[in-house]
Design a protein around this motif. Structure first.
Motif, PDB file in Angstrom:
ATOM      1  N   ALA A 111      30.448 126.683-154.493  1.00 28.53           N
ATOM      2  CA  ALA A 111      30.593 127.392-154.415  1.00 28.53           C
ATOM      3  C   ALA A 111      28.863 127.272-153.224  1.00 28.53           C
ATOM      4  O   ALA A 111      28.105 128.278-152.452  1.00 28.53           O
ATOM      5  CB  ALA A 111      29.777 127.772-155.402  1.00 28.53           C
ATOM      6  N   GLY A 112      28.883 126.463-152.311  1.00 30.91           N
ATOM      7  CA  GLY A 112      27.885 125.769-151.306  1.00 30.91           C
ATOM      8  C   GLY A 112      26.879 125.624-151.610  1.00 30.91           C
ATOM      9  O   GLY A 112      26.044 125.178-150.791  1.00 30.91           O
ATOM     10  N   SER A 113      26.583 125.319-152.549  1.00 29.55           N
ATOM     11  CA  SER A 113      25.988 124.192-153.281  1.00 29.55           C
ATOM     12  C   SER A 113      26.014 122.575-153.155  1.00 29.55           C
ATOM     13  O   SER A 113      27.214 122.132-152.305  1.00 29.55           O
ATOM     14  CB  SER A 113      25.260 124.475-154.306  1.00 29.55           C
ATOM     15  N   THR A 146      33.565 116.488-168.133  1.00 27.52           N
ATOM     16  CA  THR A 146      32.688 117.756-167.344  1.00 27.52           C
ATOM     17  C   THR A 146      31.810 117.728-166.654  1.00 27.52           C
ATOM     18  O   THR A 146      31.904 118.850-165.672  1.00 27.52           O
ATOM     19  CB  THR A 146      31.897 117.937-168.614  1.00 27.52           C
ATOM     20  N   GLU A 147      30.891 116.626-165.977  1.00 36.85           N
ATOM     21  CA  GLU A 147      30.268 116.515-164.946  1.00 36.85           C
ATOM     22  C   GLU A 147      30.754 116.686-162.799  1.00 36.85           C
ATOM     23  O   GLU A 147      30.392 117.741-162.600  1.00 36.85           O
ATOM     24  CB  GLU A 147      29.494 115.100-164.354  1.00 36.85           C
ATOM     25  N   VAL A 148      31.704 116.377-163.432  1.00 38.48           N
ATOM     26  CA  VAL A 148      32.502 116.377-162.241  1.00 38.48           C
ATOM     27  C   VAL A 148      33.241 117.455-161.311  1.00 38.48           C
ATOM     28  O   VAL A 148      33.360 118.004-160.718  1.00 38.48           O
ATOM     29  CB  VAL A 148      33.452 115.302-161.597  1.00 38.48           C
ATOM     30  N   PRO A 149      33.783 118.259-162.757  1.00 36.91           N
ATOM     31  CA  PRO A 149      34.647 119.396-162.174  1.00 36.91           C
ATOM     32  C   PRO A 149      33.699 120.473-162.083  1.00 36.91           C
ATOM     33  O   PRO A 149      33.411 121.338-161.176  1.00 36.91           O
ATOM     34  CB  PRO A 149      35.356 120.051-163.480  1.00 36.91           C
ATOM     35  N   GLY A 150      32.261 120.401-162.991  1.00 36.82           N
ATOM     36  CA  GLY A 150      31.223 121.156-162.803  1.00 36.82           C
ATOM     37  C   GLY A 150      30.434 121.153-160.876  1.00 36.82           C
ATOM     38  O   GLY A 150      29.709 122.034-160.810  1.00 36.82           O
ATOM     39  N   TRP A 151      30.563 120.157-161.099  1.00 38.57           N
ATOM     40  CA  TRP A 151      29.993 119.310-159.543  1.00 38.57           C
ATOM     41  C   TRP A 151      30.647 120.167-158.288  1.00 38.57           C
ATOM     42  O   TRP A 151      29.856 121.032-157.353  1.00 38.57           O
ATOM     43  CB  TRP A 151      29.266 118.070-159.222  1.00 38.57           C
ATOM     44  N   ARG A 202      29.433 123.015-147.598  1.00 39.03           N
ATOM     45  CA  ARG A 202      29.345 122.846-146.103  1.00 39.03           C
ATOM     46  C   ARG A 202      29.071 121.545-145.299  1.00 39.03           C
ATOM     47  O   ARG A 202      28.846 121.783-144.772  1.00 39.03           O
ATOM     48  CB  ARG A 202      27.349 123.616-146.804  1.00 39.03           C
ATOM     49  N   PHE A 203      29.861 120.445-146.241  1.00 33.44           N
ATOM     50  CA  PHE A 203      30.155 119.181-145.487  1.00 33.44           C
ATOM     51  C   PHE A 203      31.183 119.635-144.684  1.00 33.44           C
ATOM     52  O   PHE A 203      32.512 119.705-145.439  1.00 33.44           O
ATOM     53  CB  PHE A 203      30.062 118.477-146.889  1.00 33.44           C
ATOM     54  N   ALA A 204      31.216 118.821-143.627  1.00 29.42           N
ATOM     55  CA  ALA A 204      32.740 118.237-142.881  1.00 29.42           C
ATOM     56  C   ALA A 204      33.451 117.209-143.189  1.00 29.42           C
ATOM     57  O   ALA A 204      34.439 116.753-142.987  1.00 29.42           O
ATOM     58  CB  ALA A 204      32.010 118.014-141.235  1.00 29.42           C
ATOM     59  N   HIS A 205      32.895 116.354-143.944  1.00 32.29           N
ATOM     60  CA  HIS A 205      32.921 114.824-144.226  1.00 32.29           C
ATOM     61  C   HIS A 205      32.645 114.498-145.687  1.00 32.29           C
ATOM     62  O   HIS A 205      32.060 113.611-145.322  1.00 32.29           O
ATOM     63  CB  HIS A 205      33.171 114.128-142.912  1.00 32.29           C
TER      64      HIS A 205
END
Ligand code: OAD
Length: 239
Positions: free
Chosen positions: A236-238, A225-230, A3-6
């Motif tokens: 997905a929109g979060s 693990t944290e970066v790929p999950g984030w 959802r972020f433009a930049h």
């Protein structure tokens, strides 16, 4: 879709830790084993150029044997996702390694310079440099009269591209800090600037950083693990 433009991302040594490149301030980190005053200041280089060149020659050798890890790859995937949607991602790193580039991230801003670059303090030549750096001479432009040093920013020197970084931060709508202790300025001040601008702030780090309280959301654990999950969640929109 994000959802972020930049999205503005700042990375530090923690993102490359699982690629086998040491961090600086953790237990056993680089600055607990070596003197930054002797190895990462212009004064230390003037006192003993050979000691400084040996240190960076060893780090360059380690870098050439290392590979990007899933955290680097995930950020390259996010950059491609942003570009495909006509959105932007600014990736600023304090790291002097080239693992973001090897993972496929475009336009990485190296605010502390690059280990695979040389700078001749005699004639000002700058360029790619992947081999050991000799003491005295070796400059492709001025030859034996030259004196190469790694094109990395040392303590007391001005980080690179600060104007561009400031412009990008002003335009961002999400600030993300990954694998940095938040203790070296000016990079450590970016989160406060983002806070002042009202930009949402995410931290991904093994443990809370020195300025961890300035973030809206935190993910604590290994970057691989944290970066790929984030990144998956963001796409997905979060956030
Ligand atoms: P630091 O060593 O200060 O901090 C690294 C951070 O990464 C720490 O907060 C660790 O907890 C975290 N970390 C360690 N392993 C991790 C992992 N697997 N996953 C996620 N996080 C992990 O390194 P920087 O903040 O990058 O500058 O240091 C900033 C600057 O200080 C460097 O660019 C360098 C150094 O002196 C110069 O040499 C000019």
């Amino acid at each position: 879709m994000s959802r972020f433009a930049h999205i503005f991302i700042l990375t530090g040594a923690g993102i490359s830790a699982e690629s086998g490149l040491g961090t600086f301030r953790d237990t056993g980190g680089v600055w607990s084993r070596f003197s930054w005053e002797e190895l990462a200041t212009p004064q230390g280089y003037a006192r003993n150029p050979q000691r400084v060149l040996d240190f960076y020659n060893a780090r360059r050798t380690n870098l050439l044997a290392a590979s990007p890890n899933p955290a680097h790859t995930a950020l390259a995937r996010l950059a491609a996702h942003q570009a495909a949607g006509g959105r932007q991602l600014t990736l600023v790193t304090q790291n002097v390694d080239d693992l973001h580039e090897r993972a496929g991230s475009p336009d990485v801003i190296h605010m502390h310079g690059e280990l695979l670059a040389g700078w001749c303090v005699s004639c000002g030549w700058r360029g790619h440099w992947a081999q050991d750096m000799p003491k005295g001479g070796g400059c492709p432009a001025c030859g034996d009269d030259g004196q190469l040093r790694p094109d990395v920013v040392w303590f007391g020197e001005m980080p690179y591209q600060m104007d561009l970084i400031g412009e990008r931060l002003m335009l961002a709508d999400l600030f993300v800090s990954i694998g940095t202790s938040g203790s070296v300025y000016p990079a450590a001040g970016f989160v406060d600037e983002a806070r002042r601008l009202g930009i949402p702030r995410v931290e991904i780090n093994l443990e809370p950083s020195d300025n961890g309280w300035m973030f809206d959301r935190t993910h604590h654990g290994p970057a691989s693990t944290e970066v790929p999950g984030w990144v998956d969640a963001l796409i997905a929109g979060s956030w």
